[in-house]
Design an enzyme around this catalytic site. Structure first.
Site, PDB file in Angstrom:
ATOM      1  N   TRP A 102     -31.279 -20.752 -78.844  1.00  0.00           N
ATOM      2  CA  TRP A 102     -32.472 -21.552 -79.156  1.00  0.00           C
ATOM      3  C   TRP A 102     -32.325 -22.971 -78.656  1.00  0.00           C
ATOM      4  CZ3 TRP A 102     -36.485 -18.860 -79.474  1.00  0.00           C
ATOM      5  CH2 TRP A 102     -36.416 -17.574 -80.007  1.00  0.00           C
ATOM      6  N   ASP A 170     -34.516 -28.737 -85.039  1.00  0.00           N
ATOM      7  CA  ASP A 170     -35.206 -27.439 -85.092  1.00  0.00           C
ATOM      8  C   ASP A 170     -34.618 -26.698 -86.286  1.00  0.00           C
ATOM      9  OD1 ASP A 170     -36.115 -24.844 -84.889  1.00  0.00           O
ATOM     10  OD2 ASP A 170     -35.376 -24.500 -82.846  1.00  0.00           O
ATOM     11  N   LYS A 194     -40.130 -17.551 -90.717  1.00  0.00           N
ATOM     12  CA  LYS A 194     -38.828 -17.166 -91.266  1.00  0.00           C
ATOM     13  C   LYS A 194     -38.712 -17.561 -92.739  1.00  0.00           C
ATOM     14  CE  LYS A 194     -36.787 -17.170 -86.782  1.00  0.00           C
ATOM     15  NZ  LYS A 194     -37.940 -17.787 -86.074  1.00  0.00           N
TER      16      LYS A 194
END
Ligand code: PMP
Length: 304
Positions: A102, A170, A194
């Site tokens: 990511w 993030d 999530k």
């Protein structure tokens, strides 16, 4: 229905109470004669839902008053671009902690908009987060970007790097799982699917001073100031996602908030790590002990 154990990182399991309440309210919201998802986003009813979700997010993480709480679209992926587009002026640099797949994506997008570089690189292996002193921030850097939980790698950051510039985080896969040291951050973002609710909304916390200093030569949707000044109602927001996020955040609050979520995450992850560590090497967790994720527990088997 017998509910399964769903370990998917995201979209992920939601509290059954939240799903049931959503179902019960879906066809008619209050006594309005229509569903919330059919209603104008300029209606009093929707605006109340919208404002409550933002207030619950602020309350849950004890977000300071000088941060805006925004609900955007485009996922965490759009933030990979919006962060550098807004925060980097000509000549600005930005450091990225490259801790996994990511972070790699965030850095690749940032390089399109500015002079972004790896301030630490966990390749090969991506099996740990950096120790605080290992991160090398270069002169002229506007921020250091961190991925607080690398979802696929199962590694989580426990020591926020002490560098001379603000952090941008993030936190897609560990938001609302622990309190945050806001004085260290200029901006935090997380896709909803999530830890917050259904896919479709992205939660962004951004410091007012950072928004005020951001670039303005961007299309309206790409500007944090436009979203802040219109309370995330500049255009039609993802009403269903925001509605269910509000319900989920109420559920979090009623169960003791993020501090209780962290205790619960430690207990649940501990069960799985104990099973892995007690398997005589049959299961293997490839992550350094100090970087093990409480959100995504990964393991390997003896063979493919
Ligand atoms: N960052 C992290 C840490 C993620 O786990 C994900 C999604 N798995 C993303 C970014 C991309 O998020 P989205 O799909 O919301 O764009």
């Amino acid at each position: 229905m017998s509910r399964v154990y769903n370990f998917s990182a995201g979209p992920s399991t939601l509290p059954p109470e939240v799903l049931a309440e959503t179902q019960a309210e879906l066809t008619e919201f209050g006594d309005t004669g229509m569903s919330l998802v059919e209603m104008s986003h300029r209606s009093d009813e929707y605006e109340a839902v919208h404002a409550e979700a933002a207030a619950l997010a602020r309350e849950a993480l004890d977000v300071p008053d000088d941060f805006a709480v925004l609900f955007l679209q485009g996922g965490a992926t759009l933030q990979f671009s919006m962060v550098p587009m807004n925060l980097l002026h000509d000549g600005d640099r930005a450091g990225y902690v490259v801790s996994g797949s990511w972070a790699e994506k965030a850095l690749a997008d940032a390089r399109i908009y500015g002079d972004a570089y790896a301030a630490w690189d966990g390749e090969p292996g991506y099996d740990r987060m950096p120790a605080p002193g290992e991160v090398a921030v270069e002169d002229g850097s506007r921020y250091l970007h961190v991925t607080s939980n690398e979802t696929i790698g199962g590694i989580q950051m426990w020591d926020w790097p002490e560098v001379g510039v603000p952090l941008v985080g993030d936190m897609s896969s560990d938001i609302m799982s622990r309190p945050l040291p806001w004085h260290r951050f200029d901006l935090v973002y997380a896709g909803a699917q999530k830890n917050l609710g259904p896919a479709g909304a992205t939660l962004v916390f951004a410091r007012d001073a950072a928004i005020d200093a951001a670039r303005s030569d961007l299309g309206a949707y790409l500007r944090y100031d436009v979203h802040r000044d219109k309370s995330s109602l500049y255009n039609t927001p993802p009403v269903f996602a925001i509605w269910v996020i509000g319900k989920t955040l109420r559920w979090v609050r009623d169960r003791g908030g993020v501090v209780a979520m962290e205790v619960e995450a430690r207990r649940k992850a501990g069960l799985v790590y104990d099973a892995i560590d007690g398997s005589d090497g049959f299961y293997r967790n490839p992550v350094d002990a100090g970087s093990r994720s409480l959100m995504n527990v990964v393991f390997r088997l003896p063979s493919e």
